[in-house]
Motif scaffolding. Structure first.
Motif, mmCIF file in Angstrom:
data_model
loop_
_atom_site.group_PDB
_atom_site.id
_atom_site.type_symbol
_atom_site.label_atom_id
_atom_site.label_comp_id
_atom_site.label_asym_id
_atom_site.label_seq_id
_atom_site.Cartn_x
_atom_site.Cartn_y
_atom_site.Cartn_z
ATOM 1 N N SER A 165 -12.730 -11.185 5.449
ATOM 2 C CA SER A 165 -11.601 -10.351 5.032
ATOM 3 C C SER A 165 -10.468 -10.412 6.057
ATOM 4 O O SER A 165 -9.289 -10.510 5.691
ATOM 5 N N GLU A 474 -7.209 -4.704 4.460
ATOM 6 C CA GLU A 474 -6.547 -5.512 3.430
ATOM 7 C C GLU A 474 -7.010 -5.103 2.035
ATOM 8 O O GLU A 474 -6.218 -5.085 1.086
ATOM 9 N N ASP A 475 -8.301 -4.757 1.897
ATOM 10 C CA ASP A 475 -8.810 -4.305 0.602
ATOM 11 C C ASP A 475 -8.201 -2.963 0.222
ATOM 12 O O ASP A 475 -7.918 -2.702 -0.952
ATOM 13 N N ASP A 478 -4.722 -3.494 -1.154
ATOM 14 C CA ASP A 478 -4.755 -4.021 -2.521
ATOM 15 C C ASP A 478 -5.174 -2.951 -3.520
ATOM 16 O O ASP A 478 -4.565 -2.802 -4.576
ATOM 17 N N LYS A 479 -6.229 -2.187 -3.194
ATOM 18 C CA LYS A 479 -6.750 -1.183 -4.129
ATOM 19 C C LYS A 479 -5.750 -0.049 -4.363
ATOM 20 O O LYS A 479 -5.688 0.523 -5.456
ATOM 21 N N GLY A 481 -2.621 -0.454 -4.365
ATOM 22 C CA GLY A 481 -1.433 -1.017 -4.989
ATOM 23 C C GLY A 481 -0.195 -0.883 -4.138
ATOM 24 O O GLY A 481 0.920 -0.736 -4.664
ATOM 25 N N ARG A 483 2.903 -1.828 -1.884
ATOM 26 C CA ARG A 483 3.853 -2.940 -1.971
ATOM 27 C C ARG A 483 3.919 -3.689 -0.646
ATOM 28 O O ARG A 483 4.056 -3.096 0.414
ATOM 29 N N ARG A 484 3.754 -4.999 -0.724
ATOM 30 C CA ARG A 484 3.957 -5.847 0.447
ATOM 31 C C ARG A 484 5.364 -6.420 0.360
ATOM 32 O O ARG A 484 5.725 -7.046 -0.635
#
Length: 604
Positions: A165, A474-475, A478-479, A481, A483-484
């Motif tokens: 990861s 990082e998870d 993502d989970k 949501g 914004r990058r």
């Protein structure tokens, strides 16, 4: 690790317990010697200096041993063995305090991992803070339910393997932000003495052969990031004969970019200043290494140089990556995911740090740093608070940092990120690789809370987070949501860490077959965070270092941030029951800050 030893001369027979009790009244715990050795005289060199080589080894000499309660059964005996290894001690009693003996958060994690491996029992970190003794832990283990320790096993040979990861995160950031040198980690050492270049080359070859991570590249297969292990790689060591005046420039320019799709992801250089003075340079991409790995690299390289045959590694980094990916499918991981998703079910308000310059559309990682030494008397008082509240310096420093950020932003919901070693499994202790995870600490510095109330909340938060640290940052991004974008890190803007240095690092020199190996200062001009507050704890004192992005903050503002932080430390030491709303930063400094920071520059 190293240790502190006091050598004394005396007409009588001083009692070690009494000496230590007196020292503990005047010194922080980490400055009280582990050993006190009486000698007939202090040996001196012909130059009138203390001859350290002639002093007896405290572990073998006439060290005065204090009375202690020894282990009473097999469980306590095994726990004592684990404590000795984790704390690097010669003896420990079952009523001795883990943190009083030099334990801290990272060592606490190592300890509970080793306990799990040995007893098939998981000990929560909070339990160690409640009963930081062998006797207390033994009682817990006797009554605890069995939780089978799962060993990380070697995987079968394949064309490629899943990335971990942490590696995925770095790979994505490297591609997303654009390759730059901020992910390169340099190590530079000065080697003085009768240097053997043939042995040097063999040591480099030995490290490459021993650790697959040195022979690893990365690619994308079926929309997934993978690591590829190469059997053999060509490594060209840069040799140059130089003058002393040329070294700085060469070291500064040695840190070139890496292509993650090609091996090697490291670079080695050797500068010869004279037959008896060399500079060793090693630069590695962060995707293959971390801070704990550097300790392993340096130790094993020196062992190989000395001709010591190292035991074969049972597993490699790729085996950890496969194990970690399987861990993501377990009930334990799902429970940790539930904890984190619940924790961040409500969005985190942007911190909106008061910046001097308009935030660029694309992040710049150009940074600078300033360092202050915290007053000795202030550290002594902080240690007293830690002892009274059963907290670590990290917990206290984090609480104060939240208060400082609250004063700047008026936010009462604040996230500060903290990097952790990520070696939550005992099988990972000798592996080189990228294990670091980023843990977001979410706290609520509301004005009506007293400092002690808030510190207790921070302590609870830290322990819960550490117990759920297998879940990857990082998870979480993502989970949730999040914004990058190219302008900011998702979820956080600032970072805090506490690092403790042992005496071997502090002495900054090691004799290897008549060679002296010393560190060479490398200026860090990059940072991944808007603000990165570091506490560097040495036996001689604590340094407060602030890294900051020069595209956001002026140096004068960074100086004021450190001044304000230290000012708050003084206030909570003077009155631990002070309310957060009553903690002030001085009017003079605040006025200066208002001139530097214009409201129009706030990043809403």
């Amino acid at each position: 690790e190293g240790y502190l030893c006091a050598y004394i001369t005396s007409d009588g027979e001083p009692e070690e317990n009494e000496i230590k009790r007196r020292l503990e009244k005047e010194l922080p715990v980490y400055m009280v010697p582990s050993y006190i050795v009486k000698v007939e005289r202090i040996p001196m060199t012909t130059n009138g200096k203390v001859d350290a080589k002639a002093l007896p080894d405290p572990k073998k000499g006439r060290g005065m041993k204090e009375e202690y309660i020894g282990p009473r059964d097999r469980i306590e005996e095994k726990l004592a063995e684990i404590w000795l290894q984790v704390l690097n001690l010669e003896r420990v009693g079952i009523e001795d305090d883990f943190f009083g003996l030099g334990g801290h958060s990272l060592k606490a994690i190592f300890l509970v991992n080793r306990i799990h491996k040995e007893f098939n029992v998981e000990v929560p970190l909070g339990r160690l803070f409640e009963t930081p003794t062998i006797a207390g832990l033994a009682e817990y283990i006797r009554d605890a339910e069995e939780n089978i320790y799962v060993t990380i096993e070697p995987v079968e040979e394949k064309e490629y393997y899943p990335a971990s990861s942490a590696q995925r995160g770095i790979y994505i950031h490297n591609k997303f932000e654009g390759a730059d040198k901020s992910y390169n980690i340099p190590l530079v050492r000065i080697i003085e003495g009768d240097f053997d270049r043939v042995r040097f080359d063999k040591a480099i070859e030995g490290m490459i052969e021993r650790h697959e991570i040195f022979r690893t590249s990365f690619d994308i297969v079926d929309d997934d990031i993978v690591q590829i292990i190469h059997k053999k790689i060509d490594v060209e060591i840069m040799y140059r004969e130089v003058t002393e005046e040329e070294v700085d420039s060469i070291v500064e320019n040695f840190n070139e970019l890496f292509d993650l799709n090609r091996v090697p992801l490291f670079r080695v250089g050797l500068l010869k200043i004279s037959d008896y003075r060399h500079v060793f340079m090693l630069s590695m991409h962060h995707i293959t290494t971390d801070g704990e790995s550097w300790k392993i690299i340096e130790k094993e390289f020196l062992d190989l140089y000395k001709g010591i045959e190292l035991p074969k590694l049972r597993i490699q980094y790729k085996d950890f990556a496969v194990w970690q990916n399987n861990l993501f499918l377990t009930d334990m991981f799902r429970r940790q995911e539930e904890y984190w998703l619940s924790k961040f079910s409500k969005p985190v308000p942007e911190l909106n740090l008061p910046i001097d310059y308009k935030r660029p559309v694309v992040q710049s990682f150009t940074g600078d740093s300033i360092t202050h030494q915290i007053d000795y008397d202030l550290i002594k008082e902080i240690c007293k608070i830690n002892s009274q509240t059963k907290t670590t310096t990290y917990m206290l420093f984090l609480a104060v940092y939240n208060i400082l950020l609250n004063k700047y932003t008026k936010r009462e919901d604040i996230v500060v990120i903290t990097p952790v070693a990520g070696r939550t499994h005992a099988d990972l202790n000798n592996l080189i690789g990228m294990f670091v995870n980023m843990l977001p600490m979410r706290n609520y510095p509301q004005p009506d809370k007293t400092f002690l109330e808030f510190l207790e909340e921070v302590k609870t938060e830290v322990l819960k987070v550490f117990e759920n640290q297998d879940y990857q940052y990082e998870d979480l991004v993502d989970k949730c949501g999040l914004r990058r974008d190219g302008a900011m890190n998702p979820l956080f803007e600032t970072c805090l860490t506490v690092e403790k240095f042992d005496l071997q690092v502090e002495a900054d020199a090691e004799l290897v077959d008549e060679l002296s190996v010393k560190s060479y200062p490398v200026l860090n001009k990059t940072t991944k965070f808007d603000l990165f507050l570091q506490f560097l704890e040495y036996s001689w004192g604590t340094l407060l270092n602030l890294e900051y992005k020069v595209t956001l903050f002026s140096r004068s503002t960074a100086e004021k941030i450190l001044q304000h932080y230290i000012e708050i430390l003084h206030q909570i030491v003077a009155n631990t029951n002070v309310k957060i709303e009553d903690i002030k930063i001085t009017i003079d400094t605040a006025k200066t800050l208002e001139v530097v920071i214009d409201e129009g520059d706030f990043n809403f």
